[in-house]
Design an enzyme around this catalytic site. Structure first.
Site, PDB file in Angstrom:
ATOM      1  N   SER A  23       1.007  -1.567  -0.131  1.00 57.33           N
ATOM      2  CA  SER A  23       0.286  -0.131   0.018  1.00 57.33           C
ATOM      3  C   SER A  23       1.058   1.232   0.179  1.00 57.33           C
ATOM      4  O   SER A  23       1.934   1.097   0.870  1.00 57.33           O
ATOM      5  CB  SER A  23      -0.935   0.373   1.127  1.00 57.33           C
ATOM      6  OG  SER A  23      -2.382  -0.677   0.826  1.00 57.33           O
ATOM      7  N   GLU A  43      -0.636  18.584  -6.241  1.00 50.27           N
ATOM      8  CA  GLU A  43      -2.110  18.853  -7.476  1.00 50.27           C
ATOM      9  C   GLU A  43      -2.819  18.021  -6.791  1.00 50.27           C
ATOM     10  O   GLU A  43      -4.512  17.496  -7.429  1.00 50.27           O
ATOM     11  CB  GLU A  43      -2.002  18.579  -8.728  1.00 50.27           C
ATOM     12  CG  GLU A  43      -1.171  19.600  -8.997  1.00 50.27           C
ATOM     13  CD  GLU A  43       0.401  19.458  -9.024  1.00 50.27           C
ATOM     14  OE1 GLU A  43       1.674  19.685  -9.768  1.00 50.27           O
ATOM     15  OE2 GLU A  43       1.188  17.907  -8.759  1.00 50.27           O
ATOM     16  N   SER A  44      -2.870  17.266  -4.685  1.00 48.05           N
ATOM     17  CA  SER A  44      -3.221  15.519  -5.017  1.00 48.05           C
ATOM     18  C   SER A  44      -2.885  14.770  -4.557  1.00 48.05           C
ATOM     19  O   SER A  44      -1.849  14.708  -3.692  1.00 48.05           O
ATOM     20  CB  SER A  44      -4.657  16.202  -5.179  1.00 48.05           C
ATOM     21  OG  SER A  44      -5.660  15.431  -4.850  1.00 48.05           O
ATOM     22  N   HIS A  74      -3.120  -0.143  -3.360  1.00 49.34           N
ATOM     23  CA  HIS A  74      -3.415  -0.991  -3.040  1.00 49.34           C
ATOM     24  C   HIS A  74      -3.217  -2.060  -3.833  1.00 49.34           C
ATOM     25  O   HIS A  74      -3.702  -2.175  -4.436  1.00 49.34           O
ATOM     26  CB  HIS A  74      -5.154  -0.874  -2.403  1.00 49.34           C
ATOM     27  CG  HIS A  74      -4.402   0.050  -0.743  1.00 49.34           C
ATOM     28  ND1 HIS A  74      -3.875   0.808   0.305  1.00 49.34           N
ATOM     29  CD2 HIS A  74      -5.300   1.283  -1.448  1.00 49.34           C
ATOM     30  CE1 HIS A  74      -4.461   1.244   0.209  1.00 49.34           C
ATOM     31  NE2 HIS A  74      -4.794   2.867  -0.048  1.00 49.34           N
ATOM     32  N   CYS A 131      -5.687  17.826  -9.176  1.00 46.90           N
ATOM     33  CA  CYS A 131      -6.111  19.770  -9.313  1.00 46.90           C
ATOM     34  C   CYS A 131      -5.619  19.795 -10.957  1.00 46.90           C
ATOM     35  O   CYS A 131      -4.430  20.035 -11.203  1.00 46.90           O
ATOM     36  CB  CYS A 131      -6.229  19.798  -7.921  1.00 46.90           C
ATOM     37  SG  CYS A 131      -7.157  18.423  -7.090  1.00 46.90           S
TER      38      CYS A 131
END
Length: 130
Positions: A55, A62-63, A68, A83
């Site tokens: 994970s 930008e985010s 996983h 974003c």
């Protein structure tokens, strides 16, 4: 329709099981996927579980990009949320599909923060500061 961000939720099936269980390779690939989008990496954190699975998250200005893996099933769940107008999450999707050798995918894109739903005029500029 204009939005603040694009969120791709991808399911990668029939992937190379050894790749999905290699935390170093997954981390490097996720970072490379961020670079493919044109994003700026802020930080990352990855963990390999026992007996198998990885994970991780790559935080970008930008985010974020997350993964996983379930190597025993040849499956990976991936979120690619970007974003701004200068990054393209589909480039990360294509890159990761190839790296993981996925034979089958299911993917949807959600627009996050649709201008018309949060009251931002369509003519408003949207630029992320990096």
């Amino acid at each position: 329709m204009k939005s603040l961000g694009r969120h791709i939720i991808a399911e990668f099936y029939d992937c190379d099981k050894e790749i999905l269980d290699n935390v170093e390779l997954i981390e490097r690939s996720m970072k490379d996927a961020a670079y493919e989008t044109g994003a700026t990496i802020v930080n990352s954190s990855f963990h390999r579980f026992l007996p198998y699975g990885v994970s991780g998250v790559v935080v970008i200005s930008e985010s974020h990009l997350t993964i996983h893996t379930w190597p025993e099933y040849g499956y990976a769940a991936v979120d690619l949320f970007t974003c701004g107008d200068d990054v393209d999450p589909w480039k990360a999707f294509s890159y990761l599909k190839k790296v993981m050798k996925s034979q089958r995918v299911h993917v949807v894109e959600h627009l996050r923060g649709k201008y018309d739903e949060i009251g931002i005029p369509e003519s408003a500029p949207h630029k992320m500061e990096v």
